[in-house]
Design a protein around this motif. Sequence first.
Motif: not given
Length: 379
Positions: A10, A87, A13, A8, A89, A51, A4, A15
């Motif tokens: 966390i 991640d 997130a 970021a 994103r 995810t 990640e 993942p």
Amino acid sequence: MIQENQGADIQSADPVVQVEVLLVDIPAKFPRQDAIQPFLKQETPMIRLTTRAGVVGVGYTYTLGTGGTAIFRLLADTLGPQLPGADARAVEALWWRLNRSINSISPGITASLALAAVDIALWDIRCQQAGLPLHLLAGGAHARLPMYDTEGGWLNIDDDALVANAVSARDRGFHGFKVKVGRSLAEDLRRLRKVRDVLPDTMQMMIDANQIFTQGEAIHRAAAYAAAGAAWFEEPMPASDLRGHRLLRASTAMPVAVGETLQNPHVFREYLQQDACSIVQVDAARVGGITPWLKVAHMAEAFNLPVAPHYLMELHVSLACAVPNATLIEHIPQLDVLLSAPLVMSPDGYVTPPGVPGVGIDWCWRTIEKLQHAREVIH
């Protein structure tokens, strides 16, 4: 695994926890031929990313009959295993890290096609997480765009069928009709004049040479094609011949369209800087995904040039509607056998991008499972 991003959040997130790679073959609906090769099937490598929160993003890419297994293996063996824990994103960071992980084969068409599948899946996740359709999250420039038809203009279609297809396209509301060229000049002109005669003045007739001509032949033919009513001259020469395209562009008032076989934004930059094209036909699969597609489209905008993307109409309707300089969507309905809801054109020849969160492609997984001939799952 890709870690990640530093900095970021966390807690927010989401993942990737599972990667599924598929290879699906779609037979051509009828025999197709351009000036270079037949189009007998579309190989369609796909990737499905899940995810931790349960968001599923689907990406895909394609080849026209060869190379699909190489892309499948690159996804399954090299790119896919890097995604668990990433991640979802961080789309831009992931694109660059994956690209650099295959630096020895990038830039290159196999690398670009594989990267595209991952990037499209990540954008699918990104749009769903944002609760927005792709055309709005990526820009929201248009509510709809006109379509032109390529499906009826293949080079192997005889004159009578070609004219009948042009009439059908006219009556269905299309805003343009593309004719493949690459026979003798006399044969090409005979076919073009017959088509132009049945189309109204408001409907464009495009021509596509699929890179068959030398520089001299392309310049020689351009004037004759323009006189026959061609609205643009597509892929007249090999895409590697930047100088030839620049000379052709300087020799004719007819727009020169290129881009479907250009594999990264840097090559597009050279074409634009050297005034070697008039219409940018960037293809999201062949350029490496949505992330580089948007860069090329906005670069074309900076040069005051239109974008008319190549193929992949189900994805490109959303991308084209995201940017202000997009003009037309190409109709080749190759993907609809894999869809629960194929793309539909309005009676006046326009298509509207899907309004649901995601990239907007409604996959039929029952059909995909029947047609797939390779599958691997990575955790």
